[in-house]
Design a protein around this motif. Structure first.
Motif, PDB file in Angstrom:
ATOM      1  N   ASN A  21      23.013  43.753  38.401  1.00 39.78           N
ATOM      2  CA  ASN A  21      22.496  45.166  37.987  1.00 39.78           C
ATOM      3  C   ASN A  21      20.786  45.029  37.936  1.00 39.78           C
ATOM      4  O   ASN A  21      20.072  44.366  38.383  1.00 39.78           O
ATOM      5  N   PHE A  22      20.216  46.144  37.635  1.00 41.33           N
ATOM      6  CA  PHE A  22      18.949  46.437  37.813  1.00 41.33           C
ATOM      7  C   PHE A  22      18.111  45.523  36.749  1.00 41.33           C
ATOM      8  O   PHE A  22      17.070  45.468  37.140  1.00 41.33           O
ATOM      9  N   VAL A  28      30.788  41.321  37.115  1.00 44.12           N
ATOM     10  CA  VAL A  28      31.807  41.606  37.765  1.00 44.12           C
ATOM     11  C   VAL A  28      32.163  43.064  37.655  1.00 44.12           C
ATOM     12  O   VAL A  28      32.429  43.381  36.610  1.00 44.12           O
ATOM     13  N   ALA A  29      32.259  43.723  38.812  1.00 43.16           N
ATOM     14  CA  ALA A  29      32.496  45.177  38.543  1.00 43.16           C
ATOM     15  C   ALA A  29      33.807  45.386  39.354  1.00 43.16           C
ATOM     16  O   ALA A  29      34.283  44.486  40.291  1.00 43.16           O
ATOM     17  N   SER A  45      27.136  52.725  43.289  1.00 44.78           N
ATOM     18  CA  SER A  45      26.721  53.539  42.293  1.00 44.78           C
ATOM     19  C   SER A  45      27.762  53.624  41.193  1.00 44.78           C
ATOM     20  O   SER A  45      28.879  53.190  41.369  1.00 44.78           O
ATOM     21  N   GLU A  46      27.398  53.954  39.981  1.00 44.25           N
ATOM     22  CA  GLU A  46      28.218  53.652  38.732  1.00 44.25           C
ATOM     23  C   GLU A  46      29.402  54.625  38.816  1.00 44.25           C
ATOM     24  O   GLU A  46      30.543  54.393  38.131  1.00 44.25           O
ATOM     25  N   ASN A  47      29.512  55.925  39.752  1.00 48.51           N
ATOM     26  CA  ASN A  47      30.489  56.764  39.580  1.00 48.51           C
ATOM     27  C   ASN A  47      31.705  55.874  40.718  1.00 48.51           C
ATOM     28  O   ASN A  47      32.936  56.392  40.682  1.00 48.51           O
ATOM     29  N   GLU A  48      31.349  54.698  41.255  1.00 49.25           N
ATOM     30  CA  GLU A  48      32.436  54.147  41.844  1.00 49.25           C
ATOM     31  C   GLU A  48      33.210  53.136  40.959  1.00 49.25           C
ATOM     32  O   GLU A  48      34.213  52.330  41.584  1.00 49.25           O
ATOM     33  N   ILE A  49      32.435  52.836  39.792  1.00 47.51           N
ATOM     34  CA  ILE A  49      32.837  51.570  38.918  1.00 47.51           C
ATOM     35  C   ILE A  49      33.666  52.165  37.975  1.00 47.51           C
ATOM     36  O   ILE A  49      33.139  53.199  37.136  1.00 47.51           O
ATOM     37  N   LYS A  51      34.938  49.762  35.347  1.00 54.05           N
ATOM     38  CA  LYS A  51      34.637  48.721  34.534  1.00 54.05           C
ATOM     39  C   LYS A  51      33.582  47.612  34.943  1.00 54.05           C
ATOM     40  O   LYS A  51      33.764  47.159  36.066  1.00 54.05           O
ATOM     41  N   THR A  52      32.720  47.246  33.934  1.00 56.80           N
ATOM     42  CA  THR A  52      31.885  45.863  34.413  1.00 56.80           C
ATOM     43  C   THR A  52      32.006  44.988  33.390  1.00 56.80           C
ATOM     44  O   THR A  52      31.924  45.426  32.218  1.00 56.80           O
TER      45      THR A  52
END
Length: 288
Positions: A21-22, A28-29, A45-49, A51-52
Motif C-alpha cells: 500500500n501507499f 494480502v488483497a 485501485s480500491e474499487n477492484e478490492i 478485502k485487504t
C-alpha cells in the motif's frame, strides 16, 4: 502511488494478490478477478478490492494463502459477508484468524455435503442456552450459506458457526471455550437442583447470571486469583443473613469449583453469586 491504490508484489491466483500500500505495508488483497492478467508492479485501485489483510505475521499469512489455495473464492467472499453480518449483530471486531477458521470450516462442510456425507456438527446445547446471540447469528449465517450456494446444510451447522464466533469473541481456543460452557452448565444445574426451580431463560435475572458465570469461570480457569476485597467481605458477611437458600446454594457452587478446579471462591465472588442466585430464586417464585 495514490492513497487508494496498491502495487502488486506477487499474484497468487486470479482473485488473490500480495501487494504494497501507499505506506509501504505488505497486504494480502482479495477481489473477484483481482489477479487476472496482473503482473508484478502493476497498480490496482480500491474499487477492484473486496478485502485487504494488513500486517500479517508469517504464520497467519501462510495460513491465509493456504486457505485461498484450497477454498473457492465464492466461499471466501461468503465467509467475509458472514463475518461482517456477525460484527454488526454482535458489536464485535474479529481478526484474520476467524476468516481462516470459519472459511475452512464452511468449505469442509460444503464439500462433505456435495460428497453425500454429513459433516460433523458441534451439537452442543450449551451454545444454544448460554450464547443465544451467537447462536442466532449462526442461524442467519446458515441461511446465507444455503441460499448463496443453493445447498441444504442441516440446522445443526448453526451451532458450529456460533462456536467459531464464541472462540473468536472471547479470544479463547475451542477447548478453553468448551471448558467455560461446561462449567457454566454444571453451575446452572446445581442452582436448579438445589433450589428445586426451573429458571426462566427469557428473564433478565437469568441473562445477567449467565454473563456473570462466564466471567467468573474465565477467572477461575485462566486468570490468577486476586485477593479478596475486605470491604466486600464485610458486606458478604452481612448479606448472608436473610438469604439462607441462596447462601447454601452458593456453598455448593463453591464446593464444585474447589473439587473440580482446585480453586477457592473468595468472599467477594460469593457475594455476587448470592445476589444473582437470590434474583433467580425470586423470579422463579414469582412465576409459580
Amino acid at each position: 502511488m495514490m492513497k487508494n491504490q496498491l502495487k502488486v508484489k506477487r499474484v497468487i491466483n486470479n482473485n488473490i494478490v500480495i501487494a504494497e500500500n501507499f505506506k509501504g505495508q505488505e497486504v494480502v488483497a482479495i477481489g473477484k478477478g483481482l489477479g487476472f492478467k496482473k503482473d508484478k508492479h502493476d497498480i490496482i485501485s480500491e474499487n477492484e478490492i473486496s478485502k485487504t489483510f494488513i500486517s500479517l505475521d508469517n504464520q497467519n499469512k501462510q495460513r491465509l494463502l493456504t486457505l485461498f489455495d484450497e477454498a473457492p473464492y465464492e466461499i471466501i467472499e461468503l465467509t467475509q459477508s458472514i463475518i461482517e453480518m456477525a460484527q454488526n449483530e454482535l458489536h464485535a471486531t474479529f481478526n484474520v484468524n476467524l476468516v481462516i477458521a470459519l472459511a475452512d470450516h464452511i468449505n469442509f462442510s460444503v464439500n462433505q455435503y456435495k460428497s453425500g456425507f454429513d459433516s460433523f456438527a458441534l451439537v452442543n446445547e450449551e451454545v444454544k442456552r448460554f450464547y443465544k446471540d451467537e447462536y442466532e447469528v449462526g442461524k442467519k449465517a446458515l441461511k446465507m450459506i444455503n441460499e448463496t450456494l443453493n445447498i441444504n446444510l442441516k440446522k445443526e451447522e448453526s451451532t458450529s458457526i456460533a462456536f467459531h464466533l464464541i472462540t473468536a469473541t472471547e479470544n479463547k481456543t475451542n477447548r478453553e471455550a468448551l471448558k467455560i460452557m461446561k462449567a457454566v452448565s454444571e453451575i446452572m444445574n446445581i442452582v436448579e437442583t438445589d433450589l428445586s426451580i426451573v429458571v426462566d431463560e427469557d428473564s433478565m435475572a437469568y441473562s445477567r447470571f449467565v454473563i456473570h458465570l462466564k466471567f467468573f469461570m474465565r477467572r477461575v480457569l485462566f486468570e490468577a486469583t486476586k485477593p479478596s476485597d475486605e470491604s466486600l467481605g464485610d458486606i458478604y458477611s452481612q448479606i448472608q443473613t436473610g438469604h439462607d437458600e441462596a447462601n447454601l446454594c452458593v456453598d455448593k457452587i463453591a464446593e464444585y469449583v474447589s473439587e473440580t478446579y482446585n480453586c477457592s471462591v473468595s468472599d467477594d465472588e460469593r457475594l455476587y453469586l448470592i445476589i444473582h442466585v437470590e434474583r433467580l430464586l425470586k423470579q422463579a417464585k414469582h412465576n409459580q
